[in-house]
Design an enzyme around this catalytic site. Sequence first.
Site: not given
Length: 319
Positions: A11, A102, A125, A127, A154, A187, A249
């Site tokens: 990725g 990654g 990556t 992630d 928000r 929340e 993405h």
Amino acid sequence: IKKIGVLTSGGDAPGMNAAIRAVVRTALSYGWEVVGVIDGYSGLHAGNFIQLTRRSVSDLLNRGGTFLGTARFPQFKDPKVREEAVEVMKQNGIDALVVIGGDGSYMGAKFISELGFPCIGLPGTIDNDIAGTDATIGFDTALNTAVEAIDKLRDTCSSHKRISVVEVMGHHCGDLAVCAAVSCGVEAVLVPEVKWDKDEVYASIKRSVDAGKRHAILVVCELQTDVHQMAKDLEALTGLETRATVLGHIQRGGTPSAVDRVLASRMGAYACELLKSGESGRCVALKRGELVHYDIIECINSMKHKFMKTTYDLACSLG
Ligand code: ADP
């Protein structure tokens, strides 16, 4: 070393270009030649190389994606294909390889190292799921993108008295979700590392709404649940209009943050320093602000990425 190759795989992540640039310019300063491998391991196997100069990496520092291209190449799991790829490198006079990617790409790099070919891995990556490093190239940019999107949601949630269920990326790692949750004061945050119960989550959102809260935001790491179904459930339960948004993405793209540019530049230069000092089969990591390196085989086989538990707890207690 006379000539090295550099590739990006798996990725894409913002900052990969900055890492390539640092590899190229550091290697050239050592008097080495550098070739870029097009489209990751598939280009490596096919011998799809381009000669890189200082100028080839101009105007790239601020660009997202990877100008070398990246690809999924499952054939690389075949030992014969890997041996052929190493042979292709040798035939082209390449003495060492830098792999930016990654954990899947790290597997490829591990196998190349096991064949005795000098290889260095850089964590690229969004992630943040690579063992041993506090940060990966691309994580900070993706986090900023997610935070900007959630902030926007928000605003409209608050105006319209709405609930928003936002899916962020991260694969099996909740770091992106957790950091976005703290940054946006949401929340609820649902991540793979912490067992969560749908009924309890729903009940807590209902309590907030009943107590008069005008809006609520839930951040959900991908692969956790169907966020569209979750939105329907929450709307039925609370009576508030509820929307699901999958950021997808969008989080992969965009101009890299300054933090990612600095990290990528440091790591790219460090990869060359390691090769120069004779290291091979290593992966680069950031540990408490300093660059360190690990055995890539050990990193894959026995190290585990540490979940941000205290930050997760903070997201829960403040949110
Ligand atoms: P990422 O590097 O972002 O985790 P992938 O998991 O898709 O992305 O891996 C990128 C590429 O790395 C794959 O397309 C493949 O070429 C190579 N790769 C992944 N897993 C292995 C493996 N077990 N053995 C050899 N190569 C692998």
